[in-house]
Design an enzyme around this catalytic site. Structure first.
Site, mmCIF file in Angstrom:
data_model
loop_
_atom_site.group_PDB
_atom_site.id
_atom_site.type_symbol
_atom_site.label_atom_id
_atom_site.label_comp_id
_atom_site.label_asym_id
_atom_site.label_seq_id
_atom_site.Cartn_x
_atom_site.Cartn_y
_atom_site.Cartn_z
ATOM 1 N N SER A 294 5.226 1.895 -3.430
ATOM 2 C CA SER A 294 5.846 1.354 -2.221
ATOM 3 C C SER A 294 6.705 0.147 -2.551
ATOM 4 O O SER A 294 6.402 -0.614 -3.489
ATOM 5 C CB SER A 294 4.761 0.935 -1.222
ATOM 6 O OG SER A 294 5.302 0.193 -0.147
ATOM 7 N N TYR B 198 -2.428 -3.618 1.315
ATOM 8 C CA TYR B 198 -1.733 -2.357 1.066
ATOM 9 C C TYR B 198 -0.865 -2.473 -0.182
ATOM 10 O O TYR B 198 -0.911 -1.625 -1.082
ATOM 11 C CB TYR B 198 -0.871 -1.984 2.275
ATOM 12 C CG TYR B 198 0.078 -0.836 2.017
ATOM 13 C CD1 TYR B 198 -0.414 0.456 1.827
ATOM 14 C CD2 TYR B 198 1.452 -1.037 1.962
ATOM 15 C CE1 TYR B 198 0.456 1.515 1.589
ATOM 16 C CE2 TYR B 198 2.323 0.012 1.723
ATOM 17 C CZ TYR B 198 1.819 1.290 1.541
ATOM 18 O OH TYR B 198 2.677 2.339 1.293
#
Length: 331
Positions: free
Chosen positions: A128, A153
């Site tokens: 990501s 995350y």
């Protein structure tokens, strides 16, 4: 080619599976079908994939459960893996941290073990752009340091990259990690801004615009993302000791995959308003914890190595999403 796709009922996994099936591949899809967002959307995606007939097989399983995963995969044959399943969302990780450790850490390790023991030809996995965290130098480059995550995350995605590097080094397992930048388009995720804004506008409700509206994102259309994933899948990194994108000398490389443009959030909202045919009432809100103000992908590595070229501007992509959203909810 026989491909295992994790997160096959998710936004990107569904679109990758559909593309692979369209070109004649066999796809085994797995997904836990959790309720992070409306499960009906996931079932609708699977129904689309089922139209491919026997070329697509699906099994519901939580890949963070190694015993359950091994049982589901027992007797199944596949040559390569596209690992796109994960617990997504920066904001959700603040309230539900354990979900990320289970899915993104234990789950990633389990897929590495599957790839190692099956001796797969290549595993492409989702990282990501969130790994860039507090980096304030634009555009983000794969060579940049990424050791200041702003959310759990992001920390789990960086940990996935490190685990993959270890497996590439120890077991010479060919892998490609992809740092996605704000993916959007038809069949997208209901927790993402474009869906939330479109839904609110059609329902005549105000929209919450975080960062006082002064945010920029590298919005990347789903078809461009799929093209990049498949190009990576088709071209595993060589195990020849040469440095790969991201600096590894093992068969492991890292790429940014984005649109190579940093767009103002306000411009994206204006395009949604135009496509919806009505204005939005904008509530300007402060930055949320864990969020970053700007993202911008340097895609020179994947351009150089694989000829990746994003083709869809937000002026083209946003109306396509709104048209799909309208049609999907009118069914």
């Amino acid at each position: 080619m026989r491909v295992l796709v994790t997160g096959a009922a998710g936004f990107i996994g569904f679109n990758v599976s559909r593309h692979l099936l369209a070109r004649g591949e066999q796809v085994l899809g797995i997904d836990s079908l959790n309720d992070y967002y409306d499960v009906r959307l996931k079932h609708d995606r699977l129904a689309e994939l089922a139209k491919a007939g026997g070329a697509f097989r699906f099994a519901q399983v939580d890949f963070a459960d190694d015993a359950a995963l091994d049982a589901v995969l027992d007797g199944q044959q596949f040559d390569r893996i596209v690992h796109l399943g994960a617990q997504a969302g920066v904001r959700y990780s603040i309230e539900n941290p354990r979900a990320y450790l289970r899915s993104n850490l234990a789950g990633h390790l389990n897929l590495l073990e599957v790839a190692r023991h099956r001796q797969v030809e290549h595993m492409v996995y989702a990282s990501s752009s969130s790994v860039y965290g507090g980096n304030d130098t634009l555009p983000f480059r794969v060579e940049d340091r990424v050791d200041q995550p702003l959310s759990l995350y992001a920390a789990t995605k960086k940990a996935d990259e490190l685990m993959s590097e270890t497996y590439a080094h120890l077991y010479r397992l060919p892998q490609t990690g992809l740092r996605f930048f704000t993916v959007y388009g038809p069949w997208g995720r209901p927790d993402m801004a474009m869906w939330l804004f479109t839904k609110a506008i059609f329902e005549n409700r105000p929209i919450n615009v975080f960062g006082e509206g002064q945010m920029r994102r590298d919005f990347t259309y789903i078809d461009d993302i799929v093209a990049g994933i498949v190009a990576c899948l088709d071209n595993p990194p060589a195990d020849d000791g040469t440095p790969k994108a991201g600096g590894s000398i093992s068969p492991h490389r890292l790429y940014n995959i984005g649109n190579n443009r940093s767009e103002e959030l306000g411009e994206m909202i204006s395009l949604i308003e135009k496509a919806c045919g009505r204005p939005a009432e904008r509530n300007l809100m402060p930055m949320q914890a864990g969020d970053v103000r700007d993202t911008f992908a340097d895609i020179s590595a994947i351009q150089r190595d694989l000829g990746f070229e994003p083709r869809t501007t937000i002026a083209e992509g946003v109306p396509r999403f709104v048209d799909w959203y309208r049609t999907y909810h009118e069914r």
